[in-house]
Design a protein around this motif. Structure first.
Motif, PDB file in Angstrom:
ATOM      1  N   ARG A 412       5.169   1.648   1.266  1.00 36.17           N
ATOM      2  CA  ARG A 412       5.012   3.048   1.672  1.00 36.17           C
ATOM      3  C   ARG A 412       5.629   3.994   0.652  1.00 36.17           C
ATOM      4  NH1 ARG A 412       6.281   1.920   8.108  1.00 36.17           N
ATOM      5  NH2 ARG A 412       4.130   1.379   8.666  1.00 36.17           N
ATOM      6  N   ARG A 413       6.810   3.658   0.160  1.00 40.88           N
ATOM      7  CA  ARG A 413       7.444   4.533  -0.829  1.00 40.88           C
ATOM      8  C   ARG A 413       6.698   4.495  -2.158  1.00 40.88           C
ATOM      9  NH1 ARG A 413      13.947   3.470   0.192  1.00 40.88           N
ATOM     10  NH2 ARG A 413      13.996   4.325   2.308  1.00 40.88           N
ATOM     11  N   TRP A 414       6.184   3.330  -2.521  1.00 42.21           N
ATOM     12  CA  TRP A 414       5.425   3.232  -3.762  1.00 42.21           C
ATOM     13  C   TRP A 414       4.204   4.138  -3.706  1.00 42.21           C
ATOM     14  CZ3 TRP A 414       0.839   2.388  -5.986  1.00 42.21           C
ATOM     15  CH2 TRP A 414       0.797   1.959  -7.316  1.00 42.21           C
ATOM     16  N   HIS A 415       3.480   4.104  -2.611  1.00 44.04           N
ATOM     17  CA  HIS A 415       2.279   4.920  -2.507  1.00 44.04           C
ATOM     18  C   HIS A 415       2.616   6.403  -2.395  1.00 44.04           C
ATOM     19  CE1 HIS A 415       0.387   1.007  -1.733  1.00 44.04           C
ATOM     20  NE2 HIS A 415      -0.745   1.590  -2.066  1.00 44.04           N
ATOM     21  N   ALA A 416       3.763   6.721  -1.799  1.00 43.59           N
ATOM     22  CA  ALA A 416       4.187   8.119  -1.781  1.00 43.59           C
ATOM     23  C   ALA A 416       4.505   8.595  -3.191  1.00 43.59           C
ATOM     24  CB  ALA A 416       5.401   8.291  -0.871  1.00 43.59           C
ATOM     25  N   ALA A 417       5.171   7.737  -3.974  1.00 47.52           N
ATOM     26  CA  ALA A 417       5.499   8.103  -5.350  1.00 47.52           C
ATOM     27  C   ALA A 417       4.242   8.227  -6.202  1.00 47.52           C
ATOM     28  CB  ALA A 417       6.444   7.061  -5.949  1.00 47.52           C
ATOM     29  N   ALA A 418       3.258   7.368  -5.946  1.00 53.58           N
ATOM     30  CA  ALA A 418       2.019   7.378  -6.717  1.00 53.58           C
ATOM     31  C   ALA A 418       1.010   8.381  -6.184  1.00 53.58           C
ATOM     32  CB  ALA A 418       1.400   5.982  -6.714  1.00 53.58           C
ATOM     33  N   ASP A 419       1.373   9.073  -5.104  1.00 53.16           N
ATOM     34  CA  ASP A 419       0.471  10.037  -4.470  1.00 53.16           C
ATOM     35  C   ASP A 419      -0.869   9.370  -4.140  1.00 53.16           C
ATOM     36  OD1 ASP A 419      -0.343  12.432  -3.402  1.00 53.16           O
ATOM     37  OD2 ASP A 419      -1.038  13.261  -5.313  1.00 53.16           O
ATOM     38  N   ALA A 420      -0.790   8.201  -3.511  1.00 53.28           N
ATOM     39  CA  ALA A 420      -1.998   7.448  -3.160  1.00 53.28           C
ATOM     40  C   ALA A 420      -1.895   6.940  -1.731  1.00 53.28           C
ATOM     41  CB  ALA A 420      -2.186   6.290  -4.137  1.00 53.28           C
ATOM     42  N   PRO A 421      -1.701   7.826  -0.741  1.00 51.22           N
ATOM     43  CA  PRO A 421      -1.510   7.349   0.634  1.00 51.22           C
ATOM     44  C   PRO A 421      -2.739   6.670   1.223  1.00 51.22           C
ATOM     45  CG  PRO A 421      -1.798   9.731   0.589  1.00 51.22           C
ATOM     46  CD  PRO A 421      -1.688   9.297  -0.839  1.00 51.22           C
ATOM     47  N   GLY A 422      -3.913   6.932   0.673  1.00 49.67           N
ATOM     48  CA  GLY A 422      -5.126   6.371   1.246  1.00 49.67           C
ATOM     49  C   GLY A 422      -5.223   4.869   1.138  1.00 49.67           C
ATOM     50  N   TYR A 423      -4.467   4.253   0.222  1.00 54.86           N
ATOM     51  CA  TYR A 423      -4.547   2.807   0.007  1.00 54.86           C
ATOM     52  C   TYR A 423      -3.442   2.043   0.725  1.00 54.86           C
ATOM     53  CZ  TYR A 423      -7.564   4.437  -3.768  1.00 54.86           C
ATOM     54  OH  TYR A 423      -8.543   5.053  -4.481  1.00 54.86           O
ATOM     55  N   GLU A 424      -2.499   2.761   1.284  1.00 56.39           N
ATOM     56  CA  GLU A 424      -1.303   2.132   1.847  1.00 56.39           C
ATOM     57  C   GLU A 424      -1.629   1.203   3.010  1.00 56.39           C
ATOM     58  OE1 GLU A 424       2.104   3.820   4.746  1.00 56.39           O
ATOM     59  OE2 GLU A 424       1.940   4.852   2.815  1.00 56.39           O
ATOM     60  N   THR A 425      -2.399   1.695   3.990  1.00 56.86           N
ATOM     61  CA  THR A 425      -2.670   0.917   5.196  1.00 56.86           C
ATOM     62  C   THR A 425      -3.447  -0.356   4.887  1.00 56.86           C
ATOM     63  OG1 THR A 425      -2.652   2.923   6.539  1.00 56.86           O
ATOM     64  CG2 THR A 425      -3.703   0.985   7.486  1.00 56.86           C
ATOM     65  N   GLN A 426      -4.446  -0.234   3.999  1.00 56.61           N
ATOM     66  CA  GLN A 426      -5.238  -1.421   3.638  1.00 56.61           C
ATOM     67  C   GLN A 426      -4.360  -2.499   3.020  1.00 56.61           C
ATOM     68  OE1 GLN A 426      -8.013   0.973   1.197  1.00 56.61           O
ATOM     69  NE2 GLN A 426      -9.652  -0.079   2.288  1.00 56.61           N
ATOM     70  N   LEU A 427      -3.470  -2.086   2.134  1.00 57.00           N
ATOM     71  CA  LEU A 427      -2.625  -3.065   1.466  1.00 57.00           C
ATOM     72  C   LEU A 427      -1.654  -3.707   2.446  1.00 57.00           C
ATOM     73  CD1 LEU A 427      -1.715  -4.536  -1.022  1.00 57.00           C
ATOM     74  CD2 LEU A 427      -0.245  -2.595  -1.602  1.00 57.00           C
ATOM     75  N   LEU A 428      -1.077  -2.923   3.334  1.00 54.11           N
ATOM     76  CA  LEU A 428      -0.159  -3.486   4.320  1.00 54.11           C
ATOM     77  C   LEU A 428      -0.873  -4.507   5.203  1.00 54.11           C
ATOM     78  CD1 LEU A 428       1.941  -0.376   5.402  1.00 54.11           C
ATOM     79  CD2 LEU A 428       2.736  -2.379   4.146  1.00 54.11           C
ATOM     80  N   ASP A 429      -2.094  -4.205   5.598  1.00 50.10           N
ATOM     81  CA  ASP A 429      -2.859  -5.169   6.396  1.00 50.10           C
ATOM     82  C   ASP A 429      -3.102  -6.455   5.610  1.00 50.10           C
ATOM     83  OD1 ASP A 429      -2.923  -3.503   8.539  1.00 50.10           O
ATOM     84  OD2 ASP A 429      -4.976  -2.815   8.251  1.00 50.10           O
ATOM     85  N   ALA A 430      -3.435  -6.310   4.322  1.00 50.11           N
ATOM     86  CA  ALA A 430      -3.677  -7.496   3.497  1.00 50.11           C
ATOM     87  C   ALA A 430      -2.405  -8.331   3.354  1.00 50.11           C
ATOM     88  CB  ALA A 430      -4.193  -7.080   2.119  1.00 50.11           C
ATOM     89  N   LEU A 431      -1.265  -7.671   3.172  1.00 53.87           N
ATOM     90  CA  LEU A 431      -0.007  -8.394   3.027  1.00 53.87           C
ATOM     91  C   LEU A 431       0.378  -9.115   4.316  1.00 53.87           C
ATOM     92  CD1 LEU A 431       2.035  -5.779   0.967  1.00 53.87           C
ATOM     93  CD2 LEU A 431       1.370  -8.056   0.199  1.00 53.87           C
ATOM     94  N   ARG A 432      -0.042  -8.552   5.452  1.00 51.50           N
ATOM     95  CA  ARG A 432       0.311  -9.167   6.728  1.00 51.50           C
ATOM     96  C   ARG A 432      -0.610 -10.330   7.085  1.00 51.50           C
ATOM     97  NH1 ARG A 432       0.944  -3.217   9.424  1.00 51.50           N
ATOM     98  NH2 ARG A 432       3.174  -2.913   9.072  1.00 51.50           N
ATOM     99  N   THR A 433      -1.877 -10.242   6.680  1.00 53.99           N
ATOM    100  CA  THR A 433      -2.837 -11.268   7.092  1.00 53.99           C
ATOM    101  C   THR A 433      -3.012 -12.376   6.057  1.00 53.99           C
ATOM    102  OG1 THR A 433      -4.648  -9.905   6.219  1.00 53.99           O
ATOM    103  CG2 THR A 433      -4.118  -9.673   8.557  1.00 53.99           C
ATOM    104  N   LYS A 434      -2.779 -12.087   4.788  1.00 54.25           N
ATOM    105  CA  LYS A 434      -2.976 -13.081   3.737  1.00 54.25           C
ATOM    106  C   LYS A 434      -1.615 -13.696   3.395  1.00 54.25           C
ATOM    107  CE  LYS A 434      -6.873 -10.449   1.887  1.00 54.25           C
ATOM    108  NZ  LYS A 434      -7.915 -11.312   2.413  1.00 54.25           N
TER     109      LYS A 434
END
Length: 1009
Positions: A412-434
């Motif tokens: 979450r902090r990485w995406h806030a720093a990169a100003d890319a909040p749109g990709y945060e949820t997808q990546l978190l889901d991938a990290l949780r399921t894969k």
């Protein structure tokens, strides 16, 4: 004459009145309007305000001298000198009018100096006095001056003028000191001025995180540290005294926040694997110290310092790291001498082994020369022995791997720093399921790599994760060191890969994750002849040591043990070597072993198209759900594949996913956590399929809560009641607060209860959006019940289940909107307290006393299981209530039967499940209910408990609860001629014979609930 005797002769009672007469009375204020007020303007024998003449002053002096001679005891001087002494004293007193000073100056001068001034001005040709007369005259003058100054300090204008004089003097002094400082500044003022420039520079210089070794076109490689920094945990093994009677080891593991390490010890050696966040922590400590201003930070990366040859002295600290600011001469030494320094020495492992002892001597010399500062040294775990600095008072800490919550925070902090909040949820889901991806993301470096690659590819990780692993390996094995400006590594990337994959395959074959160093050296020794670039670096022990130190993939958790920092890398490299060596049969032969799942998937990624087809057909040939789903999971790694094989895998897996029922969901969950990354989202699914997916994910939550949560949160806005019930009912399998925020707070609450079973869930419920329907299970106090609702006024339905701690229900008045209440509290009493609420529905499972039930006249629906007091229902139930639904169960009618039931002519539905048989008298009461349309009967009444059932022509709906399937229901059909709906509820999973029952009620619709 003795001074004590003379003092008695010149007592204050003689001098004080004389002094008061010598001066005029002044007015208030400081007297500063025109000019300074001199003594000539204050004496009473000069100027316009003169009240005394020389004659009067002489008379006063003569009186003073005469009174001294007439006082008891020896006279102070011969009496024949009285006139001469009086004349001399008069002259000295008259000299007050000739002094060019004001009262403030006179007080500052002091009484002795003032007496000397008067003596100098007043002594004339009075003849020669005796020694005693001169002594008396001088003493009398001093005493007079002492009282004169005392008189001045009591005048109203004196204090005001004194303050003015002091203020003027201070202002003049400050101005002169400022001018002096400006002309000749002190060294500490130059230091302060420099630090005002250096500290902001240091904060800005280190407030960036750099990701080395990644090829990214659209992603910056530097991020604001203050946004992306994640607080990590460090551990230390410390000795402690064993208390008497204890059998524990005299060591303990201490955990603390890494950035707090220097708060408990001024000297710390911090160890951490590659990418664990050591350098980032150093930067964070420097930034926070620079901003707080309590310490002056010096960041000293050893890889930079060692290039210059000699390690720098404090005076060269800034020059050695390329700081463009020039400090005052001796500044760094003054900072360290004062104990204000924070010296952060980074990367002991990044310099040659031969230089580390020289570095140690340099560091210890600094510490001994400048005690009182704080010192941090970072290193990889195996660079130096465990007690390398222990004798010098260094505390050893080790950075721990990131946990699931840390990874989420980092992303979450990485995406806030990169100003890319749109990709945060997808990546978190991938990290949780894969799972293999989650195992990879255990330190900031790898998390940053995954985040950057995910963003670079617009929200998609590399096709088949092979590209991700390739990028990670290239970064760790070569590019990271090279791009940080370190000397060329001793082993090439290809040589490191060759050796690492042989070690990995040996571990995979043995089914272990650790091997002895001796075994690893044997594998390296056998490989050296075929790895030319490694063969020239030394023997197997030397090469293995370099591989452990610089690769970032191997570590030594114990002295004689090796393992990979991530199991994912072990599986990836082991599969790579197996494919290169043609060991496909070995891989396929372990398909039934769940520990080989990732090896098989990575083997498909490394294999050629024909080899992939062989492996996938071997998986399908087993014809089991798990291996079929494993084949499906392998498809994402199969860039090129025979279309027929791909179609067969997809068709076989399509019959399993999505599950269409609870039974299918249970069968699918047996395939294991692999299923989670294959489950679809709600798009395009039927309500039954969506329910099946949520059931599957819920069943897998015990093994993979993170992955299960990622699946369930996709369905949080689904409208199906079954789906929403599943989501609400699986809360206790997850962290209470996280699940509440991720899922429950987003559910449509219509017809839905939220159930709290634990204190953690009650606390989480208190921070959630208000729920209208709330169930609390288990023991808790009434105060806890109230606190669990963030807005008690929003609660309309409340269930208290299996709660022995609630004794009185009066506290429920805190829920003013409460209309539906279920009470299963064996200690509950005083039901009359509920009369303050406008309850419409009340279910009492267990209560200690039902005596107050008769006062609840607002009830419309009532259910009672415990024995009612009295001999008639009208003795216990609220006679004034317009009941429409009544459930009398278990022991409710033991003392009353159904006597008095007909009183509630408004009843439309009656549910009977008593433990005693119904009598003709009971059924007579039922017959007298004019509006009764629904009848619910428990299966336990059949066949003996139903009693002499009379005809009930008004009954339209019949429900049979808790049926076992063997009940003789033939007695019902002729007695209930108007029934149009029959609902059956099974007491077990055994199917009910609906055809037989439908034959009994040919005109009714028969359904199973």
């Amino acid at each position: 004459m003795e001074p004590a005797v003379l003092g008695g002769k010149l007592a204050s009672s003689l001098v004080a009145p004389l002094v008061r007469k010598l001066f005029v009375t002044g007015g208030p204020g400081a007297g500063l309007v025109d000019r300074p007020v001199r003594l000539t303007h204050l004496v009473a024998f000069r100027g316009e305000r003169r009240t005394l003449g020389e004659k009067e002053v002489r008379r006063l002096a003569g009186r003073l001298v005469g009174d001294s001679l007439d006082s008891p005891g020896e006279p102070p001087f011969p009496r024949d000198e009285e006139t001469a002494v009086a004349d001399a004293l008069t002259a000295r007193l008259l000299a007050l009018g000739d002094l060019d000073m004001d009262d403030v100056q006179a007080v500052r001068l002091g009484h002795r100096e003032l007496a000397k001034r008067l003596q100098y001005r007043g002594d004339g040709a009075f003849g020669v006095l005796s020694a005693d007369a001169c002594y008396f005259l001088d003493s009398a003058t001093e005493w007079a001056c002492l009282h004169i100054l005392e008189f001045f300090t009591r005048r109203s204008t004196f204090v005001a003028r004194t303050l003015v004089e002091q203020t003027r003097g201070q202002a003049e002094l400050i101005a002169k000191v400022d001018e002096l400082i400006t002309r000749t500044p002190r060294p500490d003022s130059r230091d302060t001025a420099f630090e005002r420039r250096y500290l902001p520079y240091a904060a800005e210089q280190h407030n960036r995180i750099t990701i080395y070794g990644i090829d990214l076109r659209d992603s910056p490689d530097r991020w604001p540290l203050e946004v992306a920094y994640l607080s990590l945990e460090a551990t230390a093994i410390e000795e402690r005294a064993v208390l008497p009677g204890e059998h524990t080891e005299p060591e303990r593991t201490v955990r603390l926040s890494a950035e707090d390490a220097l708060l408990t010890c001024d000297r710390v050696l911090l160890r951490g694997d590659a990418g664990s966040g050591k350098t980032t922590l150093v930067q964070w400590l420097a930034v926070t110290a620079a901003r707080d201003g309590d310490r002056v930070p010096y960041v000293l990366p050893l890889r930079t310092l060692i290039r210059a040859g000699a390690l720098p002295s404090p005076a060269a600290f800034l020059t050695a790291v390329g700081c463009p600011l020039t400090p005052p001469e001796g500044w760094a030494e003054r900072v360290l001498t004062a104990g204000r320094g924070l010296v952060l020495v980074d990367g002991l492992d990044e310099i040659p082994a031969a230089e580390r002892h020289r570095t140690r001597d340099w560091l210890l010399a600094l510490i001994r020369a400048f005690p009182g500062n704080r010192w941090l040294l970072t290193s990889r775990p195996t660079a130096v022995r465990p007690d390398w600095l222990a004798a010098e008072g260094f505390r050893e800490l080790a950075l721990t791997p990131m946990r699931g919550a840390d990874v989420t925070t980092f992303v979450r902090r990485w995406h806030a720093a990169a100003d890319a909040p749109g990709y945060e949820t997808q990546l978190l889901d991938a990290l949780r399921t894969k799972r293999d991806l989650a195992r990879l993301a255990t330190n900031p470096l790898m998390c940053g790599l995954i985040c950057a690659l995910h963003r670079e590819r617009r929200g998609y990780l590399p096709t088949g994760r092979k590209e991700l692993y390739d990028a990670a390996l290239t970064m760790l094995l070569a590019r990271r060191d090279r791009e940080r400006g370190m000397a060329a590594v001793e082993l090439s990337e290809e040589a490191q890969l060759e050796l690492l994959q042989r070690l990995a395959y040996a571990l995979v074959l043995s089914g272990r994750t650790e091997m002895e160093v001796e075994s690893a050296e044997g594998i390296v020794e056998r490989a050296l002849p075929s790895v030319a670039s490694a063969a020239g670096q030394g023997d197997a022990s030397t090469v293995l040591r370099a591989l452990v130190l610089r690769s970032g993939l191997l570590r030594r958790p114990a002295e004689e043990v090796l393992d990979f920092v991530h199991r994912t890398f072990q599986d990836y490299l082991g599969a790579r070597y197996a494919v290169e060596e043609g060991h496909l049969d070995v891989i396929a032969g372990h398909a039934d072993d769940t520990q080989w799942e990732d090896v098989i998937r990575m083997a498909v990624a490394h294999a050629r198209p024909g080899e992939r087809a062989v492996l996938l057909r071997r998986l399908l040939a087993e014809n089991t759900p798990r291996l079929t789903l494993l084949a499906l999971a392998c498809l994402e790694h199969a860039t090129a594949l025979d279309p027929a094989v791909r179609a067969e895998v997809e068709a076989r897996a399509g019959a399993l996913i999505p599950p269409g029922s609870k039974e299918d969901a249970r069968a699918l969950a047996e395939a294991g956590p692999l299923v989670l990354e294959l489950l679809p989202g709600p798009e395009g699914l039927t309500d039954a399929e969506a329910h099946g997916v949520t059931v599957t994910a819920s069943l897998l939550a015990e093994h993979e809560p993170g992955g299960a949560l990622a699946v369930l949160r996709r369905f949080r806005e689904h409208l199906s009641l079954d789906v929403r019930r599943q989501l609400a009912g699986t809360w206790d399998r997850f962290d209470a607060r996280e699940y509440a925020a991720e899922v429950l707070d987003h559910l449509d609450q219509t017809d839905l209860f939220v159930v709290c079973r634990t204190p953690a869930q009650r606390e989480a419920a208190a921070s959630m959006a208000p729920w209208a329907r709330l169930t609390l299970r288990g023991a808790c106090r009434m105060a806890d019940v109230i606190a669990s609702a963030p807005d008690p006024g929003a609660v309309t339905s409340l269930q208290l289940v299996d709660n022995p701690q609630v004794t009185e229900l009066g506290g429920l008045a805190a829920f003013p909107a409460l209309r539906v209440l279920l009470v299963n509290c064996p200690s509950a009493r005083k039901l009359e307290q509920l009369a303050r609420l406008s309850l419409t529905d009340l279910v009492i499972g267990r209560a200690a006393d039902l005596a107050g039930l008769s006062e609840l006249t607002s009830l419309v629906h009532l259910s009672v299981a415990d024995r009612l007091p009295g001999v008639r229902l009208t003795d216990a139930l609220p006679a004034g209530a317009l009941l429409q639904y009544l459930h009398l169960g278990a022991d409710a009618t033991l003392g009353t039967g159904l006597r008095g039931l007909a009183h509630w002519g408004t009843l439309r539905t009656l549910y009977l499940s008593p433990t005693t048989p119904l009598t003709a008298e009971d059924w007579a009461e039922v017959q007298r209910l004019p509006q009764l349309r629904g009848l619910l009967l428990h299966g336990s009444l059949f066949p003996d408990g139903i009693g002499p059932l009379p005809p009930l022509p008004g009954i339209l709906e019949l429900s049979l609860i808790g049926c076992k399937g063997d009940e003789d229901l033939s007695v019902l059909a002729p007695r209930l001629p108007d029934v149009r709906t029959v609902v059956l509820d099974s007491a077990s999973d055994a199917p009910l014979d609906t055809e037989r029952i439908a034959a009994l009620f040919p005109d009714a619709e028969v359904t199973v609930d």
